[in-house]
Design a protein around this motif. Structure first.
Motif, PDB file in Angstrom:
ATOM      1  N   ALA A   1       0.546  44.293   0.342  1.00  0.00           N
ATOM      2  CA  ALA A   1       1.242  43.031   0.592  1.00  0.00           C
ATOM      3  C   ALA A   1       1.138  42.135  -0.630  1.00  0.00           C
ATOM      4  O   ALA A   1       0.236  42.281  -1.453  1.00  0.00           O
ATOM      5  CB  ALA A   1       0.651  42.321   1.810  1.00  0.00           C
ATOM      6  N   ALA A   2       2.068  41.201  -0.696  1.00  0.00           N
ATOM      7  CA  ALA A   2       2.042  40.182  -1.736  1.00  0.00           C
ATOM      8  C   ALA A   2       2.649  38.909  -1.165  1.00  0.00           C
ATOM      9  O   ALA A   2       3.576  38.970  -0.349  1.00  0.00           O
ATOM     10  CB  ALA A   2       2.821  40.631  -2.972  1.00  0.00           C
ATOM     11  N   VAL A   3       2.105  37.784  -1.581  1.00  0.00           N
ATOM     12  CA  VAL A   3       2.654  36.487  -1.198  1.00  0.00           C
ATOM     13  C   VAL A   3       2.870  35.668  -2.463  1.00  0.00           C
ATOM     14  O   VAL A   3       2.203  35.864  -3.474  1.00  0.00           O
ATOM     15  CB  VAL A   3       1.739  35.722  -0.201  1.00  0.00           C
ATOM     16  N   ARG A   4       3.836  34.747  -2.379  1.00  0.00           N
ATOM     17  CA  ARG A   4       4.137  33.837  -3.496  1.00  0.00           C
ATOM     18  C   ARG A   4       3.899  32.417  -3.004  1.00  0.00           C
ATOM     19  O   ARG A   4       4.433  32.023  -1.965  1.00  0.00           O
ATOM     20  CB  ARG A   4       5.581  34.029  -3.949  1.00  0.00           C
ATOM     21  N   ASP A   5       3.092  31.659  -3.741  1.00  0.00           N
ATOM     22  CA  ASP A   5       2.790  30.299  -3.305  1.00  0.00           C
ATOM     23  C   ASP A   5       3.811  29.300  -3.837  1.00  0.00           C
ATOM     24  O   ASP A   5       4.785  29.672  -4.501  1.00  0.00           O
ATOM     25  CB  ASP A   5       1.347  29.908  -3.640  1.00  0.00           C
ATOM     26  N   GLU A   6       3.574  28.036  -3.532  1.00  0.00           N
ATOM     27  CA  GLU A   6       4.523  26.974  -3.878  1.00  0.00           C
ATOM     28  C   GLU A   6       4.679  26.756  -5.374  1.00  0.00           C
ATOM     29  O   GLU A   6       5.645  26.147  -5.816  1.00  0.00           O
ATOM     30  CB  GLU A   6       4.097  25.666  -3.183  1.00  0.00           C
ATOM     31  N   THR A   7       3.757  27.285  -6.169  1.00  0.00           N
ATOM     32  CA  THR A   7       3.861  27.142  -7.619  1.00  0.00           C
ATOM     33  C   THR A   7       4.411  28.404  -8.287  1.00  0.00           C
ATOM     34  O   THR A   7       4.552  28.445  -9.497  1.00  0.00           O
ATOM     35  CB  THR A   7       2.486  26.815  -8.241  1.00  0.00           C
ATOM     36  N   GLY A   8       4.690  29.432  -7.476  1.00  0.00           N
ATOM     37  CA  GLY A   8       5.202  30.683  -8.018  1.00  0.00           C
ATOM     38  C   GLY A   8       4.131  31.720  -8.293  1.00  0.00           C
ATOM     39  O   GLY A   8       4.446  32.839  -8.703  1.00  0.00           O
ATOM     40  N   ARG A   9       2.853  31.370  -8.087  1.00  0.00           N
ATOM     41  CA  ARG A   9       1.780  32.356  -8.284  1.00  0.00           C
ATOM     42  C   ARG A   9       1.852  33.401  -7.180  1.00  0.00           C
ATOM     43  O   ARG A   9       2.220  33.096  -6.048  1.00  0.00           O
ATOM     44  CB  ARG A   9       0.397  31.690  -8.246  1.00  0.00           C
ATOM     45  N   THR A  10       1.475  34.628  -7.525  1.00  0.00           N
ATOM     46  CA  THR A  10       1.482  35.700  -6.543  1.00  0.00           C
ATOM     47  C   THR A  10       0.065  36.200  -6.302  1.00  0.00           C
ATOM     48  O   THR A  10      -0.785  36.163  -7.194  1.00  0.00           O
ATOM     49  CB  THR A  10       2.371  36.878  -6.991  1.00  0.00           C
TER      50      THR A  10
ATOM     51  N   GLN B   1      -1.390  25.736  -1.470  1.00  0.00           N
ATOM     52  CA  GLN B   1      -1.122  24.750  -0.425  1.00  0.00           C
ATOM     53  C   GLN B   1      -0.031  25.202   0.529  1.00  0.00           C
ATOM     54  O   GLN B   1       0.075  24.698   1.639  1.00  0.00           O
ATOM     55  CB  GLN B   1      -0.712  23.414  -1.063  1.00  0.00           C
ATOM     56  N   SER B   2       0.806  26.142   0.096  1.00  0.00           N
ATOM     57  CA  SER B   2       1.927  26.619   0.900  1.00  0.00           C
ATOM     58  C   SER B   2       2.387  27.965   0.356  1.00  0.00           C
ATOM     59  O   SER B   2       1.956  28.383  -0.715  1.00  0.00           O
ATOM     60  CB  SER B   2       3.078  25.611   0.831  1.00  0.00           C
ATOM     61  N   LEU B   3       3.243  28.632   1.111  1.00  0.00           N
ATOM     62  CA  LEU B   3       3.837  29.892   0.672  1.00  0.00           C
ATOM     63  C   LEU B   3       5.347  29.771   0.643  1.00  0.00           C
ATOM     64  O   LEU B   3       5.935  29.150   1.523  1.00  0.00           O
ATOM     65  CB  LEU B   3       3.455  31.035   1.619  1.00  0.00           C
ATOM     66  N   GLU B   4       5.948  30.404  -0.357  1.00  0.00           N
ATOM     67  CA  GLU B   4       7.405  30.490  -0.429  1.00  0.00           C
ATOM     68  C   GLU B   4       7.919  31.747   0.251  1.00  0.00           C
ATOM     69  O   GLU B   4       8.999  31.740   0.832  1.00  0.00           O
ATOM     70  CB  GLU B   4       7.866  30.510  -1.892  1.00  0.00           C
TER      71      GLU B   4
END
Length: 117
Positions: free
Chosen positions: A31-40, A69-72
């Protein structure tokens, strides 16, 4: 269901990262997630005697531990036909109900896009 050709480059990237984690670690899911700043944040399934986490739960935990703080968006690569309720709940807790969860097969082909809600 969305075709992978409709995905933007950032969504294709998190599917590729999730697929790589699954293959590299020899685990059932990546799995991978991307946060509100674009970091993965990339993870595989955790299966210890004392701790069991899906790959997506692990990726969300890594994001939280790193200060996200959030996920995109989130992606999971698995043999499963659907994202589990527990996985969607973890994404929803950090990203909100509208956060897209991309489900891809082991070959990286997108099977479905659902929301965390």
């Amino acid at each position: 269901m969305t075709e992978s050709t409709d995905l933007g480059p950032e969504d294709r990237k998190i599917i590729t990262l999730a697929r790589s984690a699954r293959a590299r670690n020899g685990v059932p899911e990546g799995a991978a997630v991307r946060d509100e700043t674009g970091r993965t944040y990339v993870a595989g399934t955790v299966s210890l005697d004392s701790l069991k986490l899906s790959a997506l739960q692990t990726a969300v935990a890594m994001a939280v531990a790193s200060g996200a703080q959030s996920l995109e968006a989130a992606a999971v690569v698995s043999e499963a036909e659907a994202a589990s309720d527990e996985d969607r709940a973890a994404v929803r807790d950090l990203g909100g109900a509208g956060t897209p969860v991309l489900l891809a097969g082991p070959d990286g082909a997108l099977r479905a896009t659902v929301t965390a809600g």
